[in-house]
Design an enzyme around this catalytic site. Structure first.
Site, PDB file in Angstrom:
ATOM      1  CE  LYS A  37      10.400  -4.277   5.156  1.00 28.86           C
ATOM      2  NZ  LYS A  37      10.081  -5.462   5.986  1.00 28.86           N
ATOM      3  NE  ARG A  88      15.042  -8.748  23.568  1.00 24.57           N
ATOM      4  CZ  ARG A  88      15.701  -9.670  22.865  1.00 24.57           C
ATOM      5  NH1 ARG A  88      15.130 -10.227  21.805  1.00 24.57           N
ATOM      6  NH2 ARG A  88      16.910 -10.055  23.211  1.00 24.57           N
ATOM      7  NE  ARG A 134       4.935  -6.210  12.636  1.00 25.60           N
ATOM      8  CZ  ARG A 134       6.046  -6.464  13.321  1.00 25.60           C
ATOM      9  NH1 ARG A 134       5.979  -6.896  14.569  1.00 25.60           N
ATOM     10  NH2 ARG A 134       7.215  -6.287  12.757  1.00 25.60           N
ATOM     11  NE  ARG A 183       4.363  -2.429   6.179  1.00 21.20           N
ATOM     12  CZ  ARG A 183       5.550  -2.346   6.811  1.00 21.20           C
ATOM     13  NH1 ARG A 183       6.363  -1.347   6.580  1.00 21.20           N
ATOM     14  NH2 ARG A 183       5.884  -3.261   7.677  1.00 21.20           N
ATOM     15  NE  ARG A 241      12.559  -6.489  14.457  1.00 15.08           N
ATOM     16  CZ  ARG A 241      11.855  -6.247  13.355  1.00 15.08           C
ATOM     17  NH1 ARG A 241      12.464  -5.932  12.230  1.00 15.08           N
ATOM     18  NH2 ARG A 241      10.547  -6.338  13.372  1.00 15.08           N
TER      19      ARG A 241
HETATM   20  P1  ADP Z   1      12.755  -5.906   8.529  1.00 15.62           P
HETATM   21  O1  ADP Z   1      13.300  -4.500   8.499  1.00 15.62           O
HETATM   22  O2  ADP Z   1      12.460  -6.437   7.160  1.00 15.62           O
HETATM   23  O3  ADP Z   1      11.606  -6.061   9.472  1.00 15.62           O
HETATM   24  P2  ADP Z   1      15.235  -6.577   9.996  1.00 15.62           P
HETATM   25  O4  ADP Z   1      16.341  -6.080   9.144  1.00 15.62           O
HETATM   26  O5  ADP Z   1      14.885  -5.804  11.201  1.00 15.62           O
HETATM   27  O6  ADP Z   1      13.921  -6.840   9.084  1.00 15.62           O
HETATM   28  O7  ADP Z   1      15.581  -8.099  10.388  1.00 15.62           O
HETATM   29  C1  ADP Z   1      14.750  -8.841  11.284  1.00 15.62           C
HETATM   30  C2  ADP Z   1      15.635  -9.660  12.241  1.00 15.62           C
HETATM   31  O8  ADP Z   1      16.263 -10.707  11.507  1.00 15.62           O
HETATM   32  C3  ADP Z   1      16.756  -8.866  12.897  1.00 15.62           C
HETATM   33  O9  ADP Z   1      16.930  -9.349  14.209  1.00 15.62           O
HETATM   34  C4  ADP Z   1      17.982  -9.164  12.022  1.00 15.62           C
HETATM   35  O10 ADP Z   1      19.197  -9.143  12.783  1.00 15.62           O
HETATM   36  C5  ADP Z   1      17.694 -10.574  11.523  1.00 15.62           C
HETATM   37  N1  ADP Z   1      18.121 -10.797  10.134  1.00 15.62           N
HETATM   38  C6  ADP Z   1      18.126  -9.908   9.098  1.00 15.62           C
HETATM   39  N2  ADP Z   1      18.550 -10.489   7.955  1.00 15.62           N
HETATM   40  C7  ADP Z   1      18.807 -11.797   8.271  1.00 15.62           C
HETATM   41  C8  ADP Z   1      19.285 -12.936   7.524  1.00 15.62           C
HETATM   42  N3  ADP Z   1      19.561 -12.843   6.212  1.00 15.62           N
HETATM   43  N4  ADP Z   1      19.426 -14.098   8.184  1.00 15.62           N
HETATM   44  C9  ADP Z   1      19.140 -14.205   9.514  1.00 15.62           C
HETATM   45  N5  ADP Z   1      18.688 -13.169  10.257  1.00 15.62           N
HETATM   46  C10 ADP Z   1      18.528 -11.983   9.663  1.00 15.62           C
HETATM   47  P1  ADP Z   2       8.471  -4.514   9.954  1.00 14.74           P
HETATM   48  O1  ADP Z   2       8.977  -4.386   8.559  1.00 14.74           O
HETATM   49  O2  ADP Z   2       9.395  -5.204  10.872  1.00 14.74           O
HETATM   50  O3  ADP Z   2       7.044  -4.980  10.015  1.00 14.74           O
HETATM   51  P2  ADP Z   2       8.199  -1.613  10.279  1.00 14.74           P
HETATM   52  O4  ADP Z   2       9.108  -0.954  11.238  1.00 14.74           O
HETATM   53  O5  ADP Z   2       8.390  -1.405   8.831  1.00 14.74           O
HETATM   54  O6  ADP Z   2       8.271  -3.120  10.648  1.00 14.74           O
HETATM   55  O7  ADP Z   2       6.695  -1.262  10.596  1.00 14.74           O
HETATM   56  C1  ADP Z   2       6.174  -1.280  11.899  1.00 14.74           C
HETATM   57  C2  ADP Z   2       4.709  -0.859  11.889  1.00 14.74           C
HETATM   58  O8  ADP Z   2       4.615   0.505  11.428  1.00 14.74           O
HETATM   59  C3  ADP Z   2       3.802  -1.636  10.964  1.00 14.74           C
HETATM   60  O9  ADP Z   2       3.308  -2.817  11.571  1.00 14.74           O
HETATM   61  C4  ADP Z   2       2.684  -0.621  10.698  1.00 14.74           C
HETATM   62  O10 ADP Z   2       1.808  -0.504  11.812  1.00 14.74           O
HETATM   63  C5  ADP Z   2       3.462   0.673  10.615  1.00 14.74           C
HETATM   64  N1  ADP Z   2       3.900   0.973   9.240  1.00 14.74           N
HETATM   65  C6  ADP Z   2       5.178   1.026   8.774  1.00 14.74           C
HETATM   66  N2  ADP Z   2       5.210   1.317   7.471  1.00 14.74           N
HETATM   67  C7  ADP Z   2       3.918   1.464   7.084  1.00 14.74           C
HETATM   68  C8  ADP Z   2       3.273   1.751   5.848  1.00 14.74           C
HETATM   69  N3  ADP Z   2       3.976   1.966   4.729  1.00 14.74           N
HETATM   70  N4  ADP Z   2       1.912   1.804   5.835  1.00 14.74           N
HETATM   71  C9  ADP Z   2       1.190   1.596   6.929  1.00 14.74           C
HETATM   72  N5  ADP Z   2       1.721   1.310   8.131  1.00 14.74           N
HETATM   73  C10 ADP Z   2       3.080   1.242   8.219  1.00 14.74           C
END
Ligand code: ADP
Ligand code: ADP
Ligand code: ZN
Length: 221
Positions: free
Chosen positions: A13, A156, A168, A84, A123
């Protein structure tokens, strides 16, 4: 154009939100980034985040409400990581009504849990500009330097550990995925195979947003 990027942790995302921001000038509203940014209010959220639990609805709803009212959202926005839970989705409907906006698309990135764990484990982000990379799937072009800003410090996330990731993912399946039928019912849901490469996913999203294939797409754009 107002979008939600929907999907489990690690689905891509943030990566795609950044690209949509660059390509279309949409404001990027990442709930996780907002919660991680320094500030008293956000310290409240820390204990929840470290455990891999969702923060209380009221807290994140208040943050999003404040952000949606900022000027740059008028031209369109991308929500990444919000809503969420069901109460968050309801609150979002109310907020959109107040500002006379509607959702153009909810784009779901579908990715297997095994792949998510691998993505999260590898990541890392640029400490200076926040660009997101991966040890295997999205490497730096030049070793040790950020592609986007040249920064040399990387970090990280504390919650990107195997134990926390399981919690999560569990909360995604239990609390977040059940929102999908709601958006399907509204006629705005588009599901994409998020297992494809970053480039392929971007291309699919571009095809959706440029098709104008739904009734709200042209409104508020
Ligand atoms: P989210 O915001 O949904 O948690 P991220 O955009 O941070 O996801 O992506 C999670 C990890 O996966 C990052 O290290 C990113 O570089 C990698 N990533 C994102 N999209 C892809 C993809 N289509 N294929 C492989 N790796 C990806
Ligand atoms: P990812 O998509 O990689 O799980 P985010 O950066 O979106 O990570 O979220 C990290 C953390 O922030 C979540 O595990 C949660 O604790 C909190 N968080 C983010 N967005 C929300 C939301 N909409 N509602 C509740 N908690 C949230
Ligand atoms: Zn950078």
């Amino acid at each position: 154009m107002n979008l939600i990027l929907f999907g489990p942790p690690g689905a891509g995302k943030g990566t795609q939100a950044e690209r949509l921001h660059d390509a279309y000038g949409l404001a990027k509203l990442s709930s996780g980034d907002m919660l991680r940014s320094p500030g008293t209010l956000n310290n409240l959220a820390r204990t929840y985040m470290q455990r891999g639990d969702l923060v209380p609805d009221d807290l994140i709803i208040a943050i999003i409400r404040g952000r949606l009212n900022q000027k740059d959202c008028a031209r369109g926005f991308i929500l990444d990581g919000f809503p969420r839970t069901a109460p968050q989705a309801e609150a979002l409907d109310g907020m959109l009504k107040e500002i006379r906006k509607s959702l153009s698309y909810v784009i779901e990135l579908k990715v297997d849990d095994r792949q998510l764990i691998e993505r999260i484990a590898g990541r890392f982000t640029c400490a200076k500009c926040g660009a997101v990379y991966h040890d295997s799937f999205h490497k730096l072009k030049t070793e040790g330097a950020c592609d986007a800003c040249g920064g040399t410090q990387f970090s990280r996330r504390e919650d990107d550990k195997v134990e926390t990731v399981a919690r999560r993912l569990e909360s995604y399946h239990r609390q977040t995925a059940p929102l999908l039928p709601y958006y399907k019912g509204k006629g705005v849901l588009q599901t994409i195979d998020g297992m494809a490469s970053i480039e392929e996913v971007t291309a699919k999203i571009n095809a959706i947003v440029s098709s104008g294939s739904n009734k709200n797409a042209a409104k508020n754009s």
